[in-house]
Scaffold this active site. Structure first.
Site, PDB file in Angstrom:
ATOM      1  N   ARG A 397       0.835  -1.202   0.000  1.00  0.00           N
ATOM      2  CA  ARG A 397       0.000   0.000   0.000  1.00  0.00           C
ATOM      3  C   ARG A 397       0.866   1.246   0.000  1.00  0.00           C
ATOM      4  O   ARG A 397       0.579   2.214  -0.711  1.00  0.00           O
ATOM      5  CB  ARG A 397      -0.950   0.009   1.202  1.00  0.00           C
ATOM      6  CG  ARG A 397      -1.983   1.145   1.121  1.00  0.00           C
ATOM      7  CD  ARG A 397      -2.913   1.167   2.332  1.00  0.00           C
ATOM      8  NE  ARG A 397      -4.024   2.093   2.121  1.00  0.00           N
ATOM      9  CZ  ARG A 397      -4.012   3.381   2.393  1.00  0.00           C
ATOM     10  NH1 ARG A 397      -2.900   3.942   2.875  1.00  0.00           N
ATOM     11  NH2 ARG A 397      -5.076   4.139   2.184  1.00  0.00           N
ATOM     12  N   CYS A 398       1.944   1.234   0.787  1.00  0.00           N
ATOM     13  CA  CYS A 398       2.840   2.392   0.824  1.00  0.00           C
ATOM     14  C   CYS A 398       3.421   2.704  -0.552  1.00  0.00           C
ATOM     15  O   CYS A 398       3.687   3.859  -0.874  1.00  0.00           O
ATOM     16  CB  CYS A 398       3.991   2.129   1.789  1.00  0.00           C
ATOM     17  SG  CYS A 398       3.536   1.968   3.519  1.00  0.00           S
ATOM     18  N   MET A 399       3.653   1.664  -1.354  1.00  0.00           N
ATOM     19  CA  MET A 399       4.342   1.849  -2.629  1.00  0.00           C
ATOM     20  C   MET A 399       3.406   2.209  -3.776  1.00  0.00           C
ATOM     21  O   MET A 399       3.865   2.282  -4.929  1.00  0.00           O
ATOM     22  CB  MET A 399       5.126   0.579  -2.974  1.00  0.00           C
ATOM     23  CG  MET A 399       6.285   0.319  -2.036  1.00  0.00           C
ATOM     24  SD  MET A 399       7.352  -1.034  -2.570  1.00  0.00           S
ATOM     25  CE  MET A 399       6.233  -2.426  -2.437  1.00  0.00           C
TER      26      MET A 399
END
Length: 409
Positions: A397-399
């Site tokens: 999700r962060c990426m």
């Protein structure tokens, strides 16, 4: 027609922005890892292979993948945009003196577009013979520093520097010094790249506001509810500003998750949605969280949107029901029911998954107990290795920054 459409966390993902890690990772300084927000120095070729595997999974799921570097290079191909960006970028880069700033601007001016983009991402080293004049005080007193202009190694976490909400975006105000310049790249992408130039994106947050906000703290639970983490990287004043903008756009409530814990960076390190009524998260952390409900209140005399705030008596469990808009939800504990395993897998980004459709997610392969929990719940999981990527303290999700999702059915 808007170039952005995000009204949920789990609607079928159609288009996403990624930032493939590049040579900027090779400028991580081993003795500055805490400052640069890394656990360790990734092996760049392996990190790139892992990121390619992530992108391939998304394409196989029917997602159109756009790359930040490509869009930024398009934006910098416009001379006026590049000149303006250079001036802003140098101003916020912490360069030691005015004369050194002028030297950096002259250095940039001599670069073609592709090399300029590389240099923005990789930084400028203090020992670069093409830059440093021997009679400049700013350079002489900075000789013990590795860089005149710091690299931007965290930019492969595309979620944090801008936040797409509805048909617009919030350009983040980053809390940590090493990441403060990233949103500037996104501002120019959203105005000058080929994808956005025909309809530049409206910023839902005030560029001059003093409070910080980061994308990993913002969850678009539905077209009625936003969830926002308030753990230190995102501050209360920013949440109120975003809530006011969201209420004008038609959102009905904002749920602010509050906790002071140095081990919790963002909301999506603790909680993500895997279907419209199913959440994956860390129960050990969630049980210590306070949740506040923000709703529209009476407008003030200057017509500013009023906000009413209330602490939820039912805590995080009530918050998940309100986020989903249902009387019951499913909660899947990352790491299962073993407190040690929960902590181990949470630390390895177990709850940080990206939904590509309702009940279908992409996750790291390194958290077997959590993967079993998802499997038993009927969630389809696509996995890839992230041993090098995870050294930067982020997961799938962060990426990723979703640009377009179908509305939930």
């Amino acid at each position: 027609m808007s170039r952005i459409h995000i009204t949920s966390e789990t609607g079928r993902l159609r288009r996403v922005l990624l930032s493939k890690p590049g040579r900027e990772l090779e400028n991580l300084h081993p003795f500055m890892l805490d400052e640069m927000l890394f656990r360790d120095t990734p092996f760049t070729p392996k990190a790139q292979d892992e990121h390619d595997s992530f992108a391939d999974i998304l394409r196989e799921c029917g997602v159109d993948v756009l790359y930040l570097r490509d869009l930024f290079e398009q934006a910098m191909s416009t001379p006026d945009a590049r000149k303006s960006f250079e001036a802003e970028f140098v101003r916020v880069s912490g360069i030691a003196s005015d004369s050194l700033k002028e030297a950096v601007l002259g250095y940039y001016d001599g670069l073609d577009t592709s090399t300029f983009v590389d240099t923005v991402l990789c930084g400028i080293r203090s020992d670069d013979p093409l830059l440093i004049p021997d009679n400049d005080l700013g350079s002489l007193v900075k000789n013990d520093s590795p860089f005149v202009v710091n690299p931007i190694p965290n930019i492969y976490f595309a979620r944090d520097s801008s936040i797409n909400v509805g048909n617009e975006a919030i350009f983040s105000h980053m809390y940590m010094n090493y990441r403060k310049r990233e949103p500037l790249l996104l501002r120019y992408i959203h105005h000058y790249s080929e994808y956005f130039a025909s309809e530049p994106t409206v910023d839902l947050y005030d560029a001059k506001a003093p409070w910080t906000i980061e994308g990993g703290d913002v969850m678009v639970a539905s077209d009625k509810v936003l969830c926002i983490g308030c753990f230190g990287r995102t501050q209360p004043g920013a949440i109120e500003r975003v809530a006011s903008s969201a209420f004008h756009m038609g959102w009905q409530k904002v749920l602010a998750f509050h906790l002071r814990d140095p081990h919790v960076m963002h909301l999506d390190g603790m909680l993500t949605m895997v279907s419209p009524d199913t959440f994956l998260g860390n129960p050990l952390t969630l049980k210590r969280v306070e949740v506040f409900r923000l709703t529209p209140g009476p407008s003030s005399s200057n017509t500013k949107q009023g906000i009413q705030t209330k602490l939820l008596d039912g805590g995080w469990k009530q918050a998940l029901r309100e986020a989903a808009g249902t009387s019951t939800v499913r909660f899947l504990p990352c790491g299962g029911d073993d407190p040690l395993r929960i902590r181990w897998e949470a630390s390895n980004l177990a709850s940080n998954v990206l939904a590509v459709a309702p009940g279908e997610v992409v996750a790291y392969d390194r958290n077997p107990v959590t993967l079993d929990e998802l499997d038993r719940a009927g969630i389809v999981v696509h996995t890839f290795s992230g041993s090098e990527l995870a050294r930067g303290k982020g997961g799938p999700r962060c990426m990723s920054m979703p640009i377009w999702r179908d509305d939930p059915e």
